[in-house]
Design an enzyme around this catalytic site. Structure first.
Site, short mmCIF file in Angstrom:
data_model
loop_
_atom_site.label_atom_id
_atom_site.label_comp_id
_atom_site.label_asym_id
_atom_site.label_seq_id
_atom_site.Cartn_x
_atom_site.Cartn_y
_atom_site.Cartn_z
N ARG A 111 24.34 81.70 44.21
CA ARG A 111 23.90 81.84 45.70
C ARG A 111 23.56 80.24 46.05
O ARG A 111 23.12 79.51 45.42
CB ARG A 111 22.71 82.58 45.60
N THR A 163 30.29 84.93 49.34
CA THR A 163 30.23 84.87 51.10
C THR A 163 30.31 83.32 51.33
O THR A 163 29.53 82.62 50.72
CB THR A 163 28.92 85.75 51.58
N ASN A 197 28.47 83.79 54.45
CA ASN A 197 27.65 84.45 55.19
C ASN A 197 28.46 84.93 56.51
O ASN A 197 29.22 86.11 56.58
CB ASN A 197 26.52 83.62 55.76
N SER A 216 19.44 87.80 49.82
CA SER A 216 20.76 88.50 50.18
C SER A 216 20.56 89.85 49.87
O SER A 216 19.97 90.59 49.57
CB SER A 216 21.62 88.00 49.21
N SER A 217 21.79 90.63 50.72
CA SER A 217 22.04 92.00 50.52
C SER A 217 23.09 92.30 49.62
O SER A 217 23.45 93.46 49.58
CB SER A 217 22.13 92.51 51.99
N THR A 222 31.71 88.47 54.15
CA THR A 222 31.72 88.26 53.02
C THR A 222 32.74 88.86 52.09
O THR A 222 33.31 89.83 53.03
CB THR A 222 30.21 88.99 52.31
N GLY A 224 29.30 92.97 54.45
CA GLY A 224 28.67 93.71 55.52
C GLY A 224 27.02 93.20 55.79
O GLY A 224 26.70 94.05 56.41
N GLY A 225 27.00 92.11 55.18
CA GLY A 225 25.37 92.03 55.52
C GLY A 225 24.40 92.90 55.26
O GLY A 225 24.56 93.34 53.93
N ASP A 235 20.11 83.51 56.25
CA ASP A 235 19.71 84.37 55.56
C ASP A 235 18.32 84.32 55.17
O ASP A 235 17.43 85.31 54.89
CB ASP A 235 20.35 84.77 54.29
O1 DON Z 1 24.01 87.50 51.46
C1 DON Z 1 24.01 88.24 52.44
O2 DON Z 1 23.29 89.19 52.48
C2 DON Z 1 24.71 87.82 53.72
N1 DON Z 1 24.98 86.42 53.70
C3 DON Z 1 26.02 88.49 53.44
C4 DON Z 1 27.02 88.41 54.62
C5 DON Z 1 27.93 89.37 54.68
O3 DON Z 1 28.13 90.16 54.21
C6 DON Z 1 28.99 89.23 55.91
N2 DON Z 1 29.82 90.32 55.99
N3 DON Z 1 30.35 91.09 56.71
#
Ligand code: DON
Length: 575
Positions: A115, A405, A407, A458-459, A387, A479-480, A429
């Site tokens: 990360r 990612t 982000n 992070s997710s 991501t 997908g955040g 984030d």
């Molecule tokens: O680490 C995370 O949770 C976010 N930066 C992930 C971003 C993400 O999945 C965007 N995708 N659609």
């Protein structure tokens, strides 16, 4: 532990360097079955020995070829990650970061955290103006939004478990960048839609801005990126974190108030994290621990619903969605309060996933009664949208699950001039101010405040499953903040609803993250369920697709079935 890990990596790299000229070969000439100018998407296929599922057909085919050439799942993962950085620039990256979860053929688990980290000059209030108001643009747009990239250091750590020379594993990516590949319609649209931002946020035009109207079938050539990848091929970690590439990154910082220094780059280190493990209906689930919230969230949600007969309720019915949403509400409330980088904040992981705590959290759950987020707070602890994900399983049973990612899609839309790669906007984030939502609407507080060197929460939820101590599944998705929910729903689809991997991946999804107090549904979610839930009192929103889930599962006869999400260009390969 980490130091040892890296030291070994550097030593193995020196051996590799000595033979680089012998081992580097013309990858695509030697693998004529992969044509970067003419390829197609394969959504689902069963293979006898080994398989990859990733966001792009070329990356999956490269990974499969590497395994056929004698590499294992770790070799393939390195080549897939580096190829995605070229063929899927919206999320594949060398300027971002990610997590790898692996289980080797002997059952050893590794959680590798590459990360991004906050630069040394970062501080808690860096995105607030004099009046204390947050600036969303500074944490999302341009170099000011970037954390120190971790992907290349991550790949050198993954190489600890690989069999082939790093110089060979990076070669396909170099050739894809140098000689180009044909872009898909989705990529053409992405590049066209982001053109103005690329030009505004970067100090110089780049390969992505060479045309203003990209079309499917156009060839994208990225010479600067090829040169950067060659520097890594020749100089190892130093090819990215020192020398010319580091100089170019630091120079790009000046264009938009970036604070990454040469020292930050040189000091970056991946970290080993102990994976999070739990059982769900005879399946042993392994996922990523903080600084990802993903493993804790799926462990909480799945244990919250375990006492109920979810199979009998049926997939995507009012009964199963209501139950699953009430678990989501409770788990995500904990995310906002208790989760962050464990090296900076004492995350009460053990308590959060303990049977007693989970029971207490569901005490006030009454089937059929719509919960209210205003009535749900984070539990009291007495203890102390781009991501990309890919999955690989090789013929020996090594399983790798990587989510990586920048982000946002195309990160901070800043291409390092002369180096040809995009930087992340991962600083968003962090919780830039307590209670202020980030781009995914997630809020946080002290646990996820900015500190130098800290990893932002992070997710990302790369996940593996074993059954009877045997490898079974590698899965994950972008997908955040929807990521943990997508993985949770995907696993329930497979385990409770007995769906095939492909059906589980393609099934319509829903998402509740405590705040806002609403359930978001994908557009193709069964209308009848949505309408009844609305009539029952749930706030409902409709959204486009979330995520692009990719996975590989081992069938009872030992074959590997790979599936790529219908939602993107995701594609599988194997042999
Ligand atoms: O680490 C995370 O949770 C976010 N930066 C992930 C971003 C993400 O999945 C965007 N995708 N659609």
């Amino acid at each position: 532990m980490t130091k040892l890990f890296l030291k070994l990596t550097i030593n193995s790299f020196l051996i590799v360097c000595a033979t680089v000229s012998l081992q580097a070969q013309d990858f695509f000439k030697a693998h004529a079955q992969i044509n970067p100018y003419n390829y197609s998407v394969v959504k689902e296929k069963v293979f006898d020995h080994a398989a990859v599922s990733s966001a792009h057909p070329l990356a999956s085919m490269v990974g499969a070829a590497i395994m056929k050439d004698g590499g294992n799942a770790f070799d393939a993962a390195i080549s897939v990650q580096l190829s995605l950085a070229v063929v899927f620039p919206g999320a594949g990256n060398i300027g971002g970061g990610g997590f790898m979860l692996s289980r080797d053929k002997n059952g050893n688990l590794t959680g590798l955290d590459f990360r991004e980290a906050a630069p040394a000059k970062a501080h808690k209030d860096m995105y607030l103006d004099e009046k204390g108001n947050p600036s969303a643009t500074k944490s999302r747009d341009g170099a000011s939004a970037s954390g120190i990239p971790g992907s290349i250091a991550g790949m050198f750590s993954v190489h600890q478990n690989a069999k082939l020379a790093f110089s060979k594993l990076i070669e396909p990516a170099i050739e894809l960048a140098e000689y180009g590949f044909v872009i898909t319609e989705k990529e053409a649209k992405g590049l066209n839609n982001t053109r103005a931002q690329f030009l505004k946020n970067s100090s110089a035009p780049c390969a992505f801005t060479a045309k203003s109207n990209w079309k499917a079938g156009d060839t994208l050539i990225q010479k600067d990126l090829a040169n950067t990848l060659r520097r890594i091929q020749q100089n190892g970690l130093a090819g990215f974190y020192e020398g010319v590439t580091a100089d170019l990154i630091v120079k790009e910082m000046q264009h938009s108030e970036g604070i990454i220094t040469k020292e930050d780059l040189k000091n970056y280190q991946p970290k080993i994290r102990v994976p999070l493990e739990f059982d769900y209906r005879n399946h042993h689930i392994i996922s990523f621990a903080p600084p990802s919230s993903g493993g804790i969230l799926i462990a909480q949600m799945m244990q919250m619903i375990q006492p109920y007969d979810v199979q009998k309720m049926g997939a995507n019915t009012v009964a199963s969605v209501s139950l699953m949403v009430e678990a989501q509400r409770r788990a995500y409330a904990d995310r906002a309060e208790h989760m962050g980088d464990p090296d900076f904040y004492k995350v009460p992981t053990k308590t959060l996933v303990s049977a007693k705590y989970i029971q207490d959290r569901m005490k006030d759950y009454v089937p059929g009664v719509v919960g209210k987020s205003s009535a749900i707070k984070a539990g009291q602890i007495h203890e102390s949208e781009q991501t990309t994900h890919f999955s690989v399983i090789d013929k020996e049973g090594n399983m790798v699950s990587i989510t990586t990612t920048l982000n946002d899609t195309y990160g901070n839309k800043t291409i390092v001039a002369g180096a040809g790669f995009l930087l992340n906007n991962e600083m968003d984030d962090f919780s830039i101010k307590a209670g202020v939502p980030n781009m995914y609407g997630a809020i946080g507080g002290e646990a996820n405040s900015i500190q130098p060197g800290k990893r932002m929460l992070s997710s990302m939820t790369p996940t593996l499953i074993t059954v009877n101590n045997k490898p079974y599944l590698s899965i994950g998705t972008p997908g955040g903040t929807t990521i943990p929910n997508q993985v949770y729903e995907g696993l329930v689809n497979i385990i409770d609803h007995k769906m095939t991997l492909k059906a589980a991946i393609d099934a319509p999804r829903f998402h509740h993250q405590w705040i806002p107090d609403a359930v978001a549904f994908e557009a193709d979610f069964p209308e009848a369920t949505v309408n009844t839930l609305k009539a029952n009192g749930y706030s409902i929103t409709k959204r486009g697709y979330f995520g692009r889930m990719d996975g590989v599962i081992i069938l009872s006869n030992g074959q590997r079935e790979a599936a790529g999400d219908k939602r993107g260009d995701d594609s599988v390969a194997g042999y």
